[in-house]
Scaffold this motif. Structure first.
Motif, PDB file in Angstrom:
ATOM      1  N   TYR A 151      25.178 -38.317   0.379  1.00  0.00           N
ATOM      2  CA  TYR A 151      24.436 -38.086   1.055  1.00  0.00           C
ATOM      3  C   TYR A 151      22.792 -37.964  -0.123  1.00  0.00           C
ATOM      4  O   TYR A 151      21.583 -37.406   0.644  1.00  0.00           O
ATOM      5  CB  TYR A 151      24.431 -36.774   0.485  1.00  0.00           C
ATOM      6  N   LEU A 168      35.669 -32.229   2.363  1.00  0.00           N
ATOM      7  CA  LEU A 168      36.592 -31.958   0.482  1.00  0.00           C
ATOM      8  C   LEU A 168      38.082 -33.153   0.892  1.00  0.00           C
ATOM      9  O   LEU A 168      38.475 -32.670   1.796  1.00  0.00           O
ATOM     10  CB  LEU A 168      36.609 -30.695   0.610  1.00  0.00           C
ATOM     11  N   GLY A 212      28.000 -26.107  -1.053  1.00  0.00           N
ATOM     12  CA  GLY A 212      27.476 -27.692  -0.369  1.00  0.00           C
ATOM     13  C   GLY A 212      26.228 -26.789   0.465  1.00  0.00           C
ATOM     14  O   GLY A 212      25.993 -27.423   2.073  1.00  0.00           O
ATOM     15  N   CYS A 213      24.921 -27.131  -0.554  1.00  0.00           N
ATOM     16  CA  CYS A 213      24.384 -26.447   0.636  1.00  0.00           C
ATOM     17  C   CYS A 213      23.163 -27.431   0.986  1.00  0.00           C
ATOM     18  O   CYS A 213      22.711 -26.924   2.067  1.00  0.00           O
ATOM     19  CB  CYS A 213      22.919 -25.825  -0.375  1.00  0.00           C
ATOM     20  N   GLY A 214      23.295 -28.719   0.919  1.00  0.00           N
ATOM     21  CA  GLY A 214      22.717 -29.799   1.208  1.00  0.00           C
ATOM     22  C   GLY A 214      21.291 -29.914   1.532  1.00  0.00           C
ATOM     23  O   GLY A 214      20.644 -29.183   0.179  1.00  0.00           O
ATOM     24  N   ASP A 225      25.655 -28.051  -4.389  1.00  0.00           N
ATOM     25  CA  ASP A 225      25.567 -28.781  -4.021  1.00  0.00           C
ATOM     26  C   ASP A 225      25.966 -30.227  -5.082  1.00  0.00           C
ATOM     27  O   ASP A 225      26.284 -30.427  -6.208  1.00  0.00           O
ATOM     28  CB  ASP A 225      24.848 -29.529  -2.588  1.00  0.00           C
ATOM     29  N   LEU A 226      26.659 -30.949  -4.632  1.00  0.00           N
ATOM     30  CA  LEU A 226      27.299 -33.079  -4.936  1.00  0.00           C
ATOM     31  C   LEU A 226      25.719 -33.227  -4.914  1.00  0.00           C
ATOM     32  O   LEU A 226      25.718 -34.606  -5.935  1.00  0.00           O
ATOM     33  CB  LEU A 226      28.197 -32.881  -4.140  1.00  0.00           C
ATOM     34  N   PHE A 228      21.378 -33.969   3.665  1.00  0.00           N
ATOM     35  CA  PHE A 228      21.448 -33.807   5.114  1.00  0.00           C
ATOM     36  C   PHE A 228      21.119 -32.415   4.973  1.00  0.00           C
ATOM     37  O   PHE A 228      21.690 -31.589   3.825  1.00  0.00           O
ATOM     38  CB  PHE A 228      22.794 -33.785   5.310  1.00  0.00           C
ATOM     39  N   PRO A 229      20.423 -31.514   5.517  1.00  0.00           N
ATOM     40  CA  PRO A 229      19.688 -31.497   7.542  1.00  0.00           C
ATOM     41  C   PRO A 229      18.647 -32.449   7.007  1.00  0.00           C
ATOM     42  O   PRO A 229      18.181 -31.519   6.045  1.00  0.00           O
ATOM     43  CB  PRO A 229      20.128 -30.307   7.934  1.00  0.00           C
ATOM     44  N   LEU A 241      26.725 -29.709  -8.770  1.00  0.00           N
ATOM     45  CA  LEU A 241      28.265 -28.267  -9.055  1.00  0.00           C
ATOM     46  C   LEU A 241      29.028 -28.412  -7.567  1.00  0.00           C
ATOM     47  O   LEU A 241      28.645 -28.546  -6.865  1.00  0.00           O
ATOM     48  CB  LEU A 241      28.211 -27.068  -9.428  1.00  0.00           C
ATOM     49  N   SER A 242      30.578 -29.489  -8.112  1.00  0.00           N
ATOM     50  CA  SER A 242      31.073 -29.422  -7.401  1.00  0.00           C
ATOM     51  C   SER A 242      31.901 -28.309  -6.167  1.00  0.00           C
ATOM     52  O   SER A 242      31.805 -27.272  -7.965  1.00  0.00           O
ATOM     53  CB  SER A 242      32.094 -30.668  -7.402  1.00  0.00           C
ATOM     54  N   ILE A 243      31.878 -27.761  -5.186  1.00  0.00           N
ATOM     55  CA  ILE A 243      32.682 -26.717  -5.611  1.00  0.00           C
ATOM     56  C   ILE A 243      34.129 -26.624  -5.562  1.00  0.00           C
ATOM     57  O   ILE A 243      34.512 -25.259  -6.204  1.00  0.00           O
ATOM     58  CB  ILE A 243      33.447 -26.900  -3.670  1.00  0.00           C
ATOM     59  N   ASP A 294      25.237 -38.777   9.194  1.00  0.00           N
ATOM     60  CA  ASP A 294      26.774 -38.396   8.343  1.00  0.00           C
ATOM     61  C   ASP A 294      27.755 -37.106   9.959  1.00  0.00           C
ATOM     62  O   ASP A 294      28.860 -36.889   9.457  1.00  0.00           O
ATOM     63  CB  ASP A 294      25.310 -36.672   8.845  1.00  0.00           C
ATOM     64  N   VAL A 306      28.920 -23.737   4.838  1.00  0.00           N
ATOM     65  CA  VAL A 306      28.166 -24.262   6.811  1.00  0.00           C
ATOM     66  C   VAL A 306      29.240 -25.965   6.589  1.00  0.00           C
ATOM     67  O   VAL A 306      27.963 -26.534   5.907  1.00  0.00           O
ATOM     68  CB  VAL A 306      27.867 -24.014   6.892  1.00  0.00           C
ATOM     69  N   GLY A 307      29.677 -26.467   6.886  1.00  0.00           N
ATOM     70  CA  GLY A 307      30.175 -27.538   7.364  1.00  0.00           C
ATOM     71  C   GLY A 307      30.184 -28.778   6.227  1.00  0.00           C
ATOM     72  O   GLY A 307      29.631 -29.309   5.529  1.00  0.00           O
ATOM     73  N   VAL A 308      31.168 -28.571   5.117  1.00  0.00           N
ATOM     74  CA  VAL A 308      31.224 -28.708   4.303  1.00  0.00           C
ATOM     75  C   VAL A 308      32.741 -28.634   3.606  1.00  0.00           C
ATOM     76  O   VAL A 308      33.600 -29.723   3.335  1.00  0.00           O
ATOM     77  CB  VAL A 308      30.510 -27.674   2.947  1.00  0.00           C
TER      78      VAL A 308
HETATM   79  C1  SAM Z   1      27.014 -31.815   5.994  1.00  0.00           C
HETATM   80  S1  SAM Z   1      26.147 -31.606   4.541  1.00  0.00           S
HETATM   81  C2  SAM Z   1      25.931 -29.856   5.129  1.00  0.00           C
HETATM   82  C3  SAM Z   1      24.529 -28.586   4.852  1.00  0.00           C
HETATM   83  C4  SAM Z   1      24.181 -27.396   4.879  1.00  0.00           C
HETATM   84  N1  SAM Z   1      25.500 -26.464   4.154  1.00  0.00           N
HETATM   85  C5  SAM Z   1      23.864 -27.589   5.619  1.00  0.00           C
HETATM   86  O1  SAM Z   1      24.886 -26.763   6.907  1.00  0.00           O
HETATM   87  O2  SAM Z   1      23.188 -27.710   6.250  1.00  0.00           O
HETATM   88  C6  SAM Z   1      27.596 -31.043   3.483  1.00  0.00           C
HETATM   89  C7  SAM Z   1      27.590 -30.958   2.157  1.00  0.00           C
HETATM   90  O3  SAM Z   1      27.944 -31.015   1.404  1.00  0.00           O
HETATM   91  C8  SAM Z   1      28.240 -31.158   0.312  1.00  0.00           C
HETATM   92  N2  SAM Z   1      29.513 -31.301  -0.795  1.00  0.00           N
HETATM   93  C9  SAM Z   1      30.286 -32.240  -0.046  1.00  0.00           C
HETATM   94  N3  SAM Z   1      31.643 -32.271  -1.083  1.00  0.00           N
HETATM   95  C10 SAM Z   1      30.970 -31.175  -1.745  1.00  0.00           C
HETATM   96  C11 SAM Z   1      32.186 -30.685  -2.624  1.00  0.00           C
HETATM   97  N4  SAM Z   1      33.744 -31.044  -3.526  1.00  0.00           N
HETATM   98  N5  SAM Z   1      31.150 -29.167  -3.309  1.00  0.00           N
HETATM   99  C12 SAM Z   1      29.950 -28.818  -3.502  1.00  0.00           C
HETATM  100  N6  SAM Z   1      29.094 -29.509  -2.098  1.00  0.00           N
HETATM  101  C13 SAM Z   1      30.394 -30.460  -1.369  1.00  0.00           C
HETATM  102  C14 SAM Z   1      27.595 -32.299   0.603  1.00  0.00           C
HETATM  103  O4  SAM Z   1      26.742 -33.644  -0.829  1.00  0.00           O
HETATM  104  C15 SAM Z   1      26.632 -32.246   1.654  1.00  0.00           C
HETATM  105  O5  SAM Z   1      25.001 -31.845   1.139  1.00  0.00           O
END
Ligand code: SAM
Length: 406
Positions: A16, A136, A63-65, A86-87, A21-22, A112-114, A227, A130-132
């Protein structure tokens, strides 16, 4: 070889940081339209039957992207305080700029990681993820960490991938990985290999056809293509494994946020015998039957809640007559009898429904001088009956509350 959580998280962050993304463009104004799942009152009413008592809630976008969803949440809920994590630093940088440019000061962003979400003080009334979770390495641990941060009575919206409708994607991911060999982890190379494969497969090839028919439009952008096809970590679910994940959270399953898909009648409703058999299945088995019969499904989206979640069914006439109705905030085309509803479906209101919505839709002048009208008062001005009010509520055309709301 089993990779550590740290090494997978680094690989995900690297993807990422290469392709935030997006990849939606930034605007200098609020984003257009709505998504009811990002509107606190609408989401709360969907889960409980009632409009929430306060708009001043704490929200976590996990995981806001690049902040497309965060920006909607911030604009649709100006009294909410939103924390987005987000990471990926590059994705967060875009998210911050996005919200600054469109004028949403109520969202703050943090790398920050989840897994480490406990570091944020306090709890959240509403978590959006959403989408996160499917990215993991240990989604059960991730959902548990988030569940711990949910306040009692709080709601949690989740979107994760479904395996059945992503079958061709999974094959393509594995094919690209084979051809990349030790260049796996080089995401621009992965995109280039993937695009070459699609360009050269025979026109009637199943993987190519699925890409062209279903995904090609969004995959014109490399960030979307990466992605989808060169992700270093993805788990796809089926109903049984989805409910294992939900059970691991310790939270209550409230319902899918695309409930139309989960109606068995749309598949076998013409066969009374099958409908009868299906009615005897458990809720989970019925969902399983639906995905088996309609394996187009590419994702699951649903709400969980931390008990106790108050619920109001409005079955009692007296309670309903005393309630305060409000036109649903997610509606386009109002005032008119022809509108787009919360789900962007085109609907025609009856004369009586239209009159009721007008009666409960106080204008600003009224609201400063008097308390809002009750259902009984609105009914007195229109030809609607209580069944009609319940229908409006069921179709998410009104919100109801027990108290005059802010
Ligand atoms: C597909 S994108 C989704 C972005 C957003 N939620 C959306 O729906 O538009 C996935 C996001 O999750 C983040 N992510 C993945 N693993 C994560 C973690 N352990 N902690 C926080 N964020 C994470 C990624 O860096 C990426 O930005």
């Amino acid at each position: 070889m089993k990779r550590s959580i740290e090494s997978v998280s680094q690989a995900v962050a690297q993807l990422y940081n290469t392709y935030p993304f997006p990849p939606e463009p930034l605007l200098d104004e609020p984003p257009p339209g709505y998504n009811w799942r990002w509107h606190w009152s609408a989401a709360h009413a969907f889960c409980t039957g009632m409009k929430p008592k306060t708009q001043a809630v704490r929200v976590l976008d996990a995981g806001c992207g690049t902040g497309v969803g965060t920006e909607y949440i911030a604009h649709l809920n100006p009294a909410a305080e939103i924390t987005a994590i987000d990471l990926s630093d590059r994705a967060l940088e875009t998210a911050r700029t996005r919200c600054q440019r469109s004028g949403a000061p109520n969202a703050t962003f943090q790398t920050l990681s989840i897994y480490d979400v406990e570091q944020i003080p306090g709890t959240f009334d509403w978590i959006n993820c959403v989408g996160v979770l499917h990215h993991l390495p240990d989604p059960h641990r991730g959902i548990q960490a988030l569940a711990d941060k949910l306040a009692p009575g709080g709601i949690f919206h989740i979107f994760v991938y479904a395996a059945l409708g992503r079958w061709e994607i999974t094959l393509m991911q594995a094919a690209i990985a084979l051809l990349q060999g030790d260049r796996q982890g080089d995401y621009t190379d992965g995109v280039q290999v993937g695009r070459q494969i699609f360009a050269n497969l025979p026109a009637n090839n199943r993987l190519r056809r699925r890409e062209e028919e279903r995904w090609a439009l969004e995959n014109q952008r490399d960030a979307n293509f990466a992605d989808m096809y060169v992700h270093p970590q993805e788990v796809d679910y089926t109903i049984p494994t989805l409910f294992d994940l939900i059970d691991a959270s310790g939270l209550e399953f409230v319902g899918f946020s695309n409930p139309r898909y989960w109606q068995i009648d749309r598949l076998i409703g013409q066969a009374p015998d099958l409908v009868r058999r299906a009615a005897s299945l458990s809720e989970r088995d019925r969902y399983r039957l639906i995905e088996l019969l309609d394996p187009e499904i590419t994702h699951y989206e649903f709400f969980l809640a931390k008990p106790p979640l108050p619920r109001q069914t409005w079955d009692d006439d007296e309670t309903l007559l005393r309630a305060y109705p409000e036109r649903h905030p997610c509606m386009q085309g109002w005032p008119s009898r022809s509108v787009f509803d919360y789900d962007y479906q085109f609907i025609e209101l009856t004369e009586a429904e239209y009159a009721f919505l007008k009666a409960c839709n106080r204008d600003a002048a009224d609201s400063s001088t008097s308390s809002p009208p009750t259902v009984a008062e609105c009914l007195a001005q229109t030809g609607l009956d209580l069944a009609g009010v319940r229908s409006l509520q069921h179709r998410q055309l009104i919100l109801l509350s027990n108290t005059p709301s802010p």
